[in-house]
Design a protein around this motif. Structure first.
Motif, PDB file in Angstrom:
ATOM      1  N   ASN A  25       0.684  -1.026  -0.018  1.00 61.32           N
ATOM      2  CA  ASN A  25       0.004  -0.169   0.304  1.00 61.32           C
ATOM      3  C   ASN A  25       0.861   1.107   0.405  1.00 61.32           C
ATOM      4  O   ASN A  25       0.819   2.662  -0.866  1.00 61.32           O
ATOM      5  N   LEU A  26       2.113   1.125   0.440  1.00 60.26           N
ATOM      6  CA  LEU A  26       2.860   2.035   1.002  1.00 60.26           C
ATOM      7  C   LEU A  26       3.377   2.571  -0.238  1.00 60.26           C
ATOM      8  O   LEU A  26       3.314   3.341  -1.076  1.00 60.26           O
ATOM      9  N   HIS A  27       4.149   1.392  -1.278  1.00 59.77           N
ATOM     10  CA  HIS A  27       4.374   1.656  -2.880  1.00 59.77           C
ATOM     11  C   HIS A  27       3.161   2.185  -3.829  1.00 59.77           C
ATOM     12  O   HIS A  27       4.127   2.781  -5.140  1.00 59.77           O
ATOM     13  N   LYS A  29       1.175   4.442  -3.102  1.00 55.68           N
ATOM     14  CA  LYS A  29       0.273   5.065  -3.342  1.00 55.68           C
ATOM     15  C   LYS A  29       1.365   6.414  -4.485  1.00 55.68           C
ATOM     16  O   LYS A  29       0.563   7.029  -4.660  1.00 55.68           O
ATOM     17  N   HIS A  30       2.354   5.809  -4.448  1.00 49.31           N
ATOM     18  CA  HIS A  30       2.984   6.801  -6.344  1.00 49.31           C
ATOM     19  C   HIS A  30       3.703   5.884  -6.882  1.00 49.31           C
ATOM     20  O   HIS A  30       5.043   6.321  -6.845  1.00 49.31           O
ATOM     21  N   SER A  31       2.961   5.070  -7.589  1.00 46.05           N
ATOM     22  CA  SER A  31       3.922   4.426  -7.664  1.00 46.05           C
ATOM     23  C   SER A  31       3.752   5.033  -9.716  1.00 46.05           C
ATOM     24  O   SER A  31       5.024   4.426 -10.608  1.00 46.05           O
TER      25      SER A  31
END
Length: 54
Positions: A25-27, A29-31
């Motif tokens: 989910n962290l990745h 966010k700005h993939s």
């Protein structure tokens, strides 16, 4: 009642799954870069492209 081994195995499996999901989910966010970020090096429309720096 479940054994202690089974409880800890399930707890560990659940914790690892949640950690992986959190990381993804962290990745996510700005993939994908935005259009501005993708074409920032091309310069403004109607103007010559900037010279590459070596």
């Amino acid at each position: 009642m479940a054994s202690l081994t089974k409880k800890t195995t399930n707890k560990r499996r659940r914790r690892q799954r949640k950690a992986g999901r959190t990381r993804k989910n962290l990745h996510a966010k700005h993939s994908t870069p935005t259009t501005e970020e993708l074409f920032a090096a091309c310069g403004q429309p109607g103007e010559p492209a900037p010279t590459p720096q070596n």
